[in-house]
Design a protein around this motif. Structure first.
Motif, mmCIF file in Angstrom:
data_model
loop_
_atom_site.group_PDB
_atom_site.id
_atom_site.type_symbol
_atom_site.label_atom_id
_atom_site.label_comp_id
_atom_site.label_asym_id
_atom_site.label_seq_id
_atom_site.Cartn_x
_atom_site.Cartn_y
_atom_site.Cartn_z
ATOM 1 N N ALA A 93 -0.013 3.167 -3.200
ATOM 2 C CA ALA A 93 -1.215 3.539 -3.542
ATOM 3 C C ALA A 93 -1.998 4.309 -2.623
ATOM 4 O O ALA A 93 -2.221 5.513 -2.651
ATOM 5 C CB ALA A 93 -2.025 2.177 -3.780
ATOM 6 N N GLU A 118 0.926 -1.133 0.010
ATOM 7 C CA GLU A 118 -0.058 -0.060 0.098
ATOM 8 C C GLU A 118 0.770 1.271 0.070
ATOM 9 O O GLU A 118 0.546 2.312 0.062
ATOM 10 C CB GLU A 118 -0.885 -0.174 1.314
ATOM 11 N N GLN A 132 -1.868 8.475 -1.770
ATOM 12 C CA GLN A 132 -3.400 9.199 -1.775
ATOM 13 C C GLN A 132 -3.525 10.165 -0.475
ATOM 14 O O GLN A 132 -3.914 11.146 -0.523
ATOM 15 C CB GLN A 132 -4.590 8.264 -1.974
#
Length: 122
Positions: A38, A35, A42
């Motif tokens: 990703a 993560e 964000q």
């Protein structure tokens, strides 16, 4: 509008948003490696967007521009808050670990709402 080039740094909402950026970066360390590019990206962008839009809006020439940028900052705040809640639901970090970030999101949201309302009425 205020002509002091450092005006935005005196805004408590900007200062607390800087705290939220730091806390967000701390939380990202709890994310699993898959993560890191990703959800982590964000979250970083959302947190940085809040404080950046407050600063940019304060530097604009009109009060309406400032209100618009504060509204964008508020949207980014909701985005980050949602991403933190997603991480809690996915057990990437627990409520205790995310508590300060969520508290800051709530506090910043209230301050943004108050400032937008004050500027809209003025």
């Amino acid at each position: 509008m205020n002509t002091d080039t450092n005006y935005y740094k005196n805004l408590i909402v900007w200062q607390r948003s800087m705290d939220l950026v730091e806390e967000t970066y701390r939380l990202i360390n709890f994310l699993p490696s898959d993560e890191r590019f990703a959800l982590a990206d964000q979250m970083r962008r959302s947190a940085v967007s809040i404080v950046s839009n407050i600063a940019e809006g304060a530097g604009r020439k009109t009060q309406n521009d400032f209100i618009q940028f504060l509204s964008i900052a508020r949207g980014s705040k909701y985005e980050l808050e949602t991403q933190i809640l997603i991480c809690v639901r996915l057990n990437y970090f627990n409520e205790e670990q995310s508590g300060l970030a969520l508290q800051l999101c709530s506090e910043i949201g209230k301050m943004l709402n108050s400032l937008i309302k004050k500027l809209t009425v003025s």
